[in-house]
Write a protein that holds these residues in place. Structure first.
Motif, PDB file in Angstrom:
ATOM      1  N   VAL A 127       0.860  -1.182   0.000  1.00  0.00           N
ATOM      2  CA  VAL A 127       0.000   0.000   0.000  1.00  0.00           C
ATOM      3  C   VAL A 127       0.896   1.232   0.000  1.00  0.00           C
ATOM      4  O   VAL A 127       1.856   1.312   0.776  1.00  0.00           O
ATOM      5  N   THR A 128       0.618   2.181  -0.876  1.00  0.00           N
ATOM      6  CA  THR A 128       1.444   3.390  -0.969  1.00  0.00           C
ATOM      7  C   THR A 128       0.931   4.442   0.012  1.00  0.00           C
ATOM      8  O   THR A 128      -0.244   4.780   0.012  1.00  0.00           O
ATOM      9  N   HIS A 129       1.836   4.931   0.845  1.00  0.00           N
ATOM     10  CA  HIS A 129       1.527   5.984   1.817  1.00  0.00           C
ATOM     11  C   HIS A 129       2.376   7.206   1.465  1.00  0.00           C
ATOM     12  O   HIS A 129       3.545   7.268   1.844  1.00  0.00           O
ATOM     13  N   ILE A 130       1.818   8.166   0.744  1.00  0.00           N
ATOM     14  CA  ILE A 130       2.583   9.364   0.413  1.00  0.00           C
ATOM     15  C   ILE A 130       2.508  10.339   1.576  1.00  0.00           C
ATOM     16  O   ILE A 130       1.439  10.612   2.114  1.00  0.00           O
ATOM     17  N   VAL A 131       3.669  10.828   1.990  1.00  0.00           N
ATOM     18  CA  VAL A 131       3.750  11.708   3.163  1.00  0.00           C
ATOM     19  C   VAL A 131       3.832  13.168   2.753  1.00  0.00           C
ATOM     20  O   VAL A 131       3.145  14.019   3.297  1.00  0.00           O
ATOM     21  N   THR A 132       4.697  13.478   1.793  1.00  0.00           N
ATOM     22  CA  THR A 132       4.832  14.851   1.296  1.00  0.00           C
ATOM     23  C   THR A 132       4.545  14.861  -0.200  1.00  0.00           C
ATOM     24  O   THR A 132       4.861  13.899  -0.903  1.00  0.00           O
ATOM     25  N   ARG A 133       3.979  15.943  -0.678  1.00  0.00           N
ATOM     26  CA  ARG A 133       3.613  16.054  -2.090  1.00  0.00           C
ATOM     27  C   ARG A 133       4.211  17.318  -2.691  1.00  0.00           C
ATOM     28  O   ARG A 133       4.500  18.271  -1.978  1.00  0.00           O
ATOM     29  N   LEU A 134       4.372  17.285  -4.005  1.00  0.00           N
ATOM     30  CA  LEU A 134       4.799  18.456  -4.755  1.00  0.00           C
ATOM     31  C   LEU A 134       3.844  18.678  -5.917  1.00  0.00           C
ATOM     32  O   LEU A 134       3.276  17.723  -6.452  1.00  0.00           O
ATOM     33  N   ASP A 135       3.684  19.935  -6.323  1.00  0.00           N
ATOM     34  CA  ASP A 135       2.919  20.228  -7.535  1.00  0.00           C
ATOM     35  C   ASP A 135       3.555  19.494  -8.718  1.00  0.00           C
ATOM     36  O   ASP A 135       4.759  19.208  -8.716  1.00  0.00           O
ATOM     37  N   ARG A 136       2.763  19.234  -9.719  1.00  0.00           N
ATOM     38  CA  ARG A 136       3.248  18.455 -10.862  1.00  0.00           C
ATOM     39  C   ARG A 136       4.497  19.079 -11.485  1.00  0.00           C
ATOM     40  O   ARG A 136       5.449  18.378 -11.844  1.00  0.00           O
ATOM     41  N   GLU A 137       4.541  20.400 -11.624  1.00  0.00           N
ATOM     42  CA  GLU A 137       5.680  21.037 -12.288  1.00  0.00           C
ATOM     43  C   GLU A 137       6.883  21.230 -11.365  1.00  0.00           C
ATOM     44  O   GLU A 137       7.964  21.561 -11.831  1.00  0.00           O
ATOM     45  N   THR A 138       6.699  21.036 -10.079  1.00  0.00           N
ATOM     46  CA  THR A 138       7.806  21.197  -9.133  1.00  0.00           C
ATOM     47  C   THR A 138       8.621  19.908  -9.068  1.00  0.00           C
ATOM     48  O   THR A 138       8.073  18.811  -8.982  1.00  0.00           O
ATOM     49  N   SER A 139       9.927  20.049  -9.108  1.00  0.00           N
ATOM     50  CA  SER A 139      10.818  18.891  -9.016  1.00  0.00           C
ATOM     51  C   SER A 139      11.312  18.727  -7.579  1.00  0.00           C
ATOM     52  O   SER A 139      11.204  19.636  -6.761  1.00  0.00           O
ATOM     53  N   GLY A 140      11.846  17.531  -7.288  1.00  0.00           N
ATOM     54  CA  GLY A 140      12.502  17.348  -6.009  1.00  0.00           C
ATOM     55  C   GLY A 140      11.948  16.229  -5.156  1.00  0.00           C
ATOM     56  O   GLY A 140      11.317  15.292  -5.646  1.00  0.00           O
ATOM     57  N   GLN A 261       7.309  26.203 -13.563  1.00  0.00           N
ATOM     58  CA  GLN A 261       7.702  27.073 -12.458  1.00  0.00           C
ATOM     59  C   GLN A 261       9.062  26.645 -11.930  1.00  0.00           C
ATOM     60  O   GLN A 261       9.338  25.456 -11.774  1.00  0.00           O
ATOM     61  N   ALA A 262       9.917  27.601 -11.672  1.00  0.00           N
ATOM     62  CA  ALA A 262      11.296  27.329 -11.255  1.00  0.00           C
ATOM     63  C   ALA A 262      11.337  27.067  -9.754  1.00  0.00           C
ATOM     64  O   ALA A 262      11.774  27.903  -8.958  1.00  0.00           O
ATOM     65  N   LEU A 263      10.886  25.874  -9.366  1.00  0.00           N
ATOM     66  CA  LEU A 263      10.803  25.509  -7.957  1.00  0.00           C
ATOM     67  C   LEU A 263      11.279  24.071  -7.791  1.00  0.00           C
ATOM     68  O   LEU A 263      10.829  23.163  -8.511  1.00  0.00           O
ATOM     69  N   HIS A 264      12.179  23.866  -6.825  1.00  0.00           N
ATOM     70  CA  HIS A 264      12.792  22.548  -6.620  1.00  0.00           C
ATOM     71  C   HIS A 264      12.923  22.277  -5.127  1.00  0.00           C
ATOM     72  O   HIS A 264      13.497  23.084  -4.389  1.00  0.00           O
TER      73      HIS A 264
END
Length: 299
Positions: A127-140, A261-264
């Motif tokens: 089962v996948t438990h995602i803890v932190t998320r980023l916007d689709r265009e944000t890398s990292g 967007q220039a966000l990483h």
């Protein structure tokens, strides 16, 4: 089955449920353990949560089995893994890949990719438990927990602001303040389901930034979030007149060197109670981000 055990070293008797809460097991998880197939034993004997443990007794907790969703598609696209153990999986998300599936991106989000990885590696829980998320265009960096207990641990750290995330971004214009904290509430923009704005009746939000490099027409910032509102960095920096370069929603998507967007998200740090140590992970700047800084610096 996933099991944990702890020895009680206190002097006075303690209820099992109290001792479990001290180990980080939430009320919700405790209910699942009790009623959904988990086990609670002291010195190998099944007990109720009202049992009183004595000094040097050992508590063993078996988590209930987790049932994977049949509706979540599997992606076998490879992952860039920054850290992994039996409890946590930290990955580097490329730009243009969604964190979670949606009706638009149903088959190849990071959640889909992690599910494929858990299946391929025969993980104890798939089962996948995602803890932190980023916007689709944000890398990292994106953090996943490998079971419910690990998710509970990091969710608590998020609420207590002890899980630290550091971002780099390039904003339009030259930022004069070397260091500042933007403290402004954020809420939905009227008439938009997606867009946010600074508004007095919004939720409290604080964004701290430091200037890393000033360029002719833009500035590289190091940013730390003290709250986790949707689009927080993008909204706050746009509100002070410095929207992210390439941000079509809060600025202009006109830069020739980057088409997002220039966000990483460059680093995360959290405490791993299972290993009893701090974990810090770093994600290198992607090529388009590095090219943007190089080109902007040469103007």
């Amino acid at each position: 089955m996933i099991k944990f055990d702890w020895q009680y070293t206190g002097d006075s008797p303690i209820y099992v449920r109290t001792f479990m809460r001290q180990q980080g097991i939430s009320r919700t998880l405790l209910k699942q353990i009790k009623f959904s197939g988990g086990k609670i034993c002291v010195d190998g004997i099944p007990v109720r949560v009202t049992y009183k443990m004595r000094a040097n007794q050992r508590l063993e907790v078996t988590l209930p089995p987790e049932i994977p969703s049949d509706h979540l598609q599997v992606s076998n696209t490879s992952l860039e893994i920054l850290y992994e153990d039996d409890h946590f999986l930290v990955v580097n998300k490329p730009a243009e890949v969604a964190s979670v599936p949606s009706h638009i991106y149903a088959d190849d989000s990071m959640v889909n990719r992690v599910k494929g990885y858990l299946i391929r590696t025969h993980a104890a829980s798939q089962v996948t438990h995602i803890v932190t998320r980023l916007d689709r265009e944000t890398s990292g960096i994106v953090i996943f927990a490998k079971h419910h207990f690990a998710h509970t641990v990091l969710d608590t750290q998020l609420k207590q602001h002890s899980l630290k995330k550091t971002y780099f971004c390039v904003v339009s214009g030259v930022v004069k303040q070397q260091h500042d904290v933007i403290d402004a509430p954020i809420g939905r923009e009227p008439g938009s389901f997606i867009k946010r704005m600074v508004r007095q009746d919004g939720k409290s939000a604080q964004t701290e930034y430091w200037v890393a490099k000033r360029m002719a027409q833009s500035t590289l910032l190091r940013v730390r979030l003290h709250t986790g509102r949707t689009h927080q960095i993008r909204v706050h920096l746009a509100s002070i007149g410095h929207p992210l370069v390439g941000d079509f929603l809060y600025g202009q998507q006109t830069n020739p060197w980057i088409h997002r967007q220039a966000l990483h998200c460059a680093s995360v740090s959290f405490y791993n109670p299972f290993a009893q140590r701090q974990i810090t992970c770093y994600a290198p700047m992607p090529d388009d981000f590095a090219t943007l800084i190089e080109r902007e610096n040469s103007i």
